[in-house]
Design a protein around this motif. Structure first.
Motif, PDB file in Angstrom:
ATOM      1  N   ASN A 160      52.149  12.630   1.908  1.00 47.17           N
ATOM      2  CA  ASN A 160      52.962  13.708   1.338  1.00 47.17           C
ATOM      3  C   ASN A 160      54.381  13.246   1.038  1.00 47.17           C
ATOM      4  O   ASN A 160      54.974  13.645   0.027  1.00 47.17           O
ATOM      5  N   ALA A 161      54.921  12.405   1.913  1.00 48.20           N
ATOM      6  CA  ALA A 161      56.258  11.860   1.671  1.00 48.20           C
ATOM      7  C   ALA A 161      56.272  11.024   0.395  1.00 48.20           C
ATOM      8  O   ALA A 161      57.212  11.104  -0.412  1.00 48.20           O
ATOM      9  N   TYR A 173      57.419  10.311  -5.455  1.00 47.81           N
ATOM     10  CA  TYR A 173      56.987  10.062  -6.834  1.00 47.81           C
ATOM     11  C   TYR A 173      57.491  11.163  -7.768  1.00 47.81           C
ATOM     12  O   TYR A 173      57.925  10.880  -8.894  1.00 47.81           O
ATOM     13  N   ILE A 174      57.421  12.420  -7.301  1.00 47.34           N
ATOM     14  CA  ILE A 174      57.938  13.530  -8.106  1.00 47.34           C
ATOM     15  C   ILE A 174      59.438  13.354  -8.329  1.00 47.34           C
ATOM     16  O   ILE A 174      59.946  13.562  -9.441  1.00 47.34           O
ATOM     17  N   ALA A 175      60.159  12.947  -7.270  1.00 49.27           N
ATOM     18  CA  ALA A 175      61.605  12.739  -7.369  1.00 49.27           C
ATOM     19  C   ALA A 175      61.936  11.629  -8.369  1.00 49.27           C
ATOM     20  O   ALA A 175      62.855  11.770  -9.192  1.00 49.27           O
ATOM     21  N   ILE A 176      61.175  10.535  -8.322  1.00 51.85           N
ATOM     22  CA  ILE A 176      61.416   9.417  -9.241  1.00 51.85           C
ATOM     23  C   ILE A 176      61.183   9.845 -10.688  1.00 51.85           C
ATOM     24  O   ILE A 176      61.960   9.506 -11.588  1.00 51.85           O
ATOM     25  N   ARG A 221      59.711  10.915   5.361  1.00 47.98           N
ATOM     26  CA  ARG A 221      58.944   9.705   5.693  1.00 47.98           C
ATOM     27  C   ARG A 221      59.400   9.114   7.031  1.00 47.98           C
ATOM     28  O   ARG A 221      58.565   8.746   7.877  1.00 47.98           O
ATOM     29  N   VAL A 222      60.715   9.041   7.232  1.00 52.01           N
ATOM     30  CA  VAL A 222      61.246   8.494   8.494  1.00 52.01           C
ATOM     31  C   VAL A 222      60.838   9.378   9.662  1.00 52.01           C
ATOM     32  O   VAL A 222      60.466   8.882  10.741  1.00 52.01           O
ATOM     33  N   GLY A 223      60.882  10.712   9.455  1.00 45.10           N
ATOM     34  CA  GLY A 223      60.465  11.636  10.506  1.00 45.10           C
ATOM     35  C   GLY A 223      59.013  11.448  10.901  1.00 45.10           C
ATOM     36  O   GLY A 223      58.658  11.486  12.091  1.00 45.10           O
ATOM     37  N   VAL A 224      58.140  11.235   9.894  1.00 49.22           N
ATOM     38  CA  VAL A 224      56.715  11.005  10.171  1.00 49.22           C
ATOM     39  C   VAL A 224      56.519   9.714  10.961  1.00 49.22           C
ATOM     40  O   VAL A 224      55.727   9.665  11.916  1.00 49.22           O
ATOM     41  N   ILE A 255      67.318  13.453  -7.250  1.00 51.26           N
ATOM     42  CA  ILE A 255      68.056  12.769  -6.168  1.00 51.26           C
ATOM     43  C   ILE A 255      67.894  13.529  -4.854  1.00 51.26           C
ATOM     44  O   ILE A 255      67.648  12.934  -3.797  1.00 51.26           O
ATOM     45  N   VAL A 256      68.018  14.864  -4.927  1.00 42.36           N
ATOM     46  CA  VAL A 256      67.861  15.693  -3.725  1.00 42.36           C
ATOM     47  C   VAL A 256      66.453  15.546  -3.151  1.00 42.36           C
ATOM     48  O   VAL A 256      66.266  15.355  -1.935  1.00 42.36           O
ATOM     49  N   LEU A 257      65.441  15.607  -4.021  1.00 40.08           N
ATOM     50  CA  LEU A 257      64.048  15.456  -3.566  1.00 40.08           C
ATOM     51  C   LEU A 257      63.793  14.072  -2.988  1.00 40.08           C
ATOM     52  O   LEU A 257      63.052  13.922  -2.013  1.00 40.08           O
ATOM     53  N   PHE A 258      64.409  13.056  -3.583  1.00 38.84           N
ATOM     54  CA  PHE A 258      64.234  11.683  -3.086  1.00 38.84           C
ATOM     55  C   PHE A 258      64.773  11.543  -1.665  1.00 38.84           C
ATOM     56  O   PHE A 258      64.142  10.920  -0.800  1.00 38.84           O
ATOM     57  N   VAL A 259      65.954  12.129  -1.434  1.00 40.30           N
ATOM     58  CA  VAL A 259      66.542  12.084  -0.084  1.00 40.30           C
ATOM     59  C   VAL A 259      65.653  12.838   0.906  1.00 40.30           C
ATOM     60  O   VAL A 259      65.401  12.358   2.023  1.00 40.30           O
ATOM     61  N   ILE A 260      65.161  14.016   0.497  1.00 41.13           N
ATOM     62  CA  ILE A 260      64.269  14.798   1.366  1.00 41.13           C
ATOM     63  C   ILE A 260      63.001  14.013   1.681  1.00 41.13           C
ATOM     64  O   ILE A 260      62.536  13.977   2.828  1.00 41.13           O
TER      65      ILE A 260
END
Length: 231
Positions: free
Chosen positions: A138-139, A144-147, A218-221, A208-213
């Protein structure tokens, strides 16, 4: 404890119902996008076979409203150019294969990107519905959507420059002149016409906002999986 369990059982169905609604809407959007893609391809084929013309418009800025702008085609690839002052647009038509290909490739790229983003969204919603929201997959999908959203902004700029060059090279505005692209010091003067550029900064900021999220997600997972492995 009994009250908490009761609340959970009440929330769960509503949560799943909400996801189902989003899944339905995303499926509807996907089918609509595919239908639109088929329509676009069919329209291009029909126009080519029927030897028709593609009518295009482009936003312009006129500092002083005037009817003195005489638009003249500089080549046989452009027909009937018009300056529609009340709408702030230049309208023209073309039947050349080069312009057909330009419009077709542009439409295919945009529609393909939209369909791919909807597919990623559907897969994310399916994962959430089956109680697997926090996953690397999901991350990656959100990333990919953010990119795609971030890339869409420079793509719009490049597309604008291509169309701008096409209009300038093929349509004359008499004694008037087009504002130079790099002239940011002043707006269009009385004898000048500014062809607007589509920067689409909203998609860039959203991306950019979605990429940071997505990266935080990903780090949280990874931290969660690391803690689970220790336990």
């Amino acid at each position: 404890m009994f009250i908490c369990q009761k609340i959970r059982t009440m929330i769960k169905p509503n949560y799943k119902n909400g996801i189902k609604v989003l899944q339905f809407l995303s499926s509807l959007a996907l089918y609509a996008s595919i239908a639109f893609a088929v329509y676009v391809v069919g329209a291009f084929i029909f126009t080519l076979n029927d030897e028709g013309e593609l009518i295009s418009t482009w936003d312009v800025e006129i500092s002083e409203v005037s009817t003195d702008f005489q638009l003249t085609p500089l080549s046989t690839s452009i027909d009937d150019p018009k300056l529609i002052i009340d709408k702030g647009t230049i309208q023209f038509s073309s039947d050349t294969i080069g312009y057909f290909l330009l419009k077709f490739i542009d439409a295919v790229i945009v529609i393909a990107a939209i369909i791919y983003m909807i597919i990623l969204l559907k897969r994310t919603l399916n994962s959430i519905y089956h109680h697997h929201p926090f996953s690397i997959e999901n991350a990656q999908r959100i990333k990919y959507i953010a990119i795609l959203l971030m890339v869409f902004s420079p793509y719009c700029l490049i597309r604008s420059l291509i169309y701008r060059g096409y209009i300038i090279n093929n349509i004359s505005i008499g004694e008037k002149s087009y504002v130079d692209f790099f002239n940011f010091s002043s707006a269009a003067g009385p004898n000048q016409l500014w062809l607007n550029l589509d920067l689409n900064l909203q998609s860039l900021i959203t991306g950019i906002v979605l990429f940071v999220i997505a990266e935080v997600f990903r780090v949280g997972v990874l931290i969660k999986e690391d803690n689970d492995s220790i336990l």
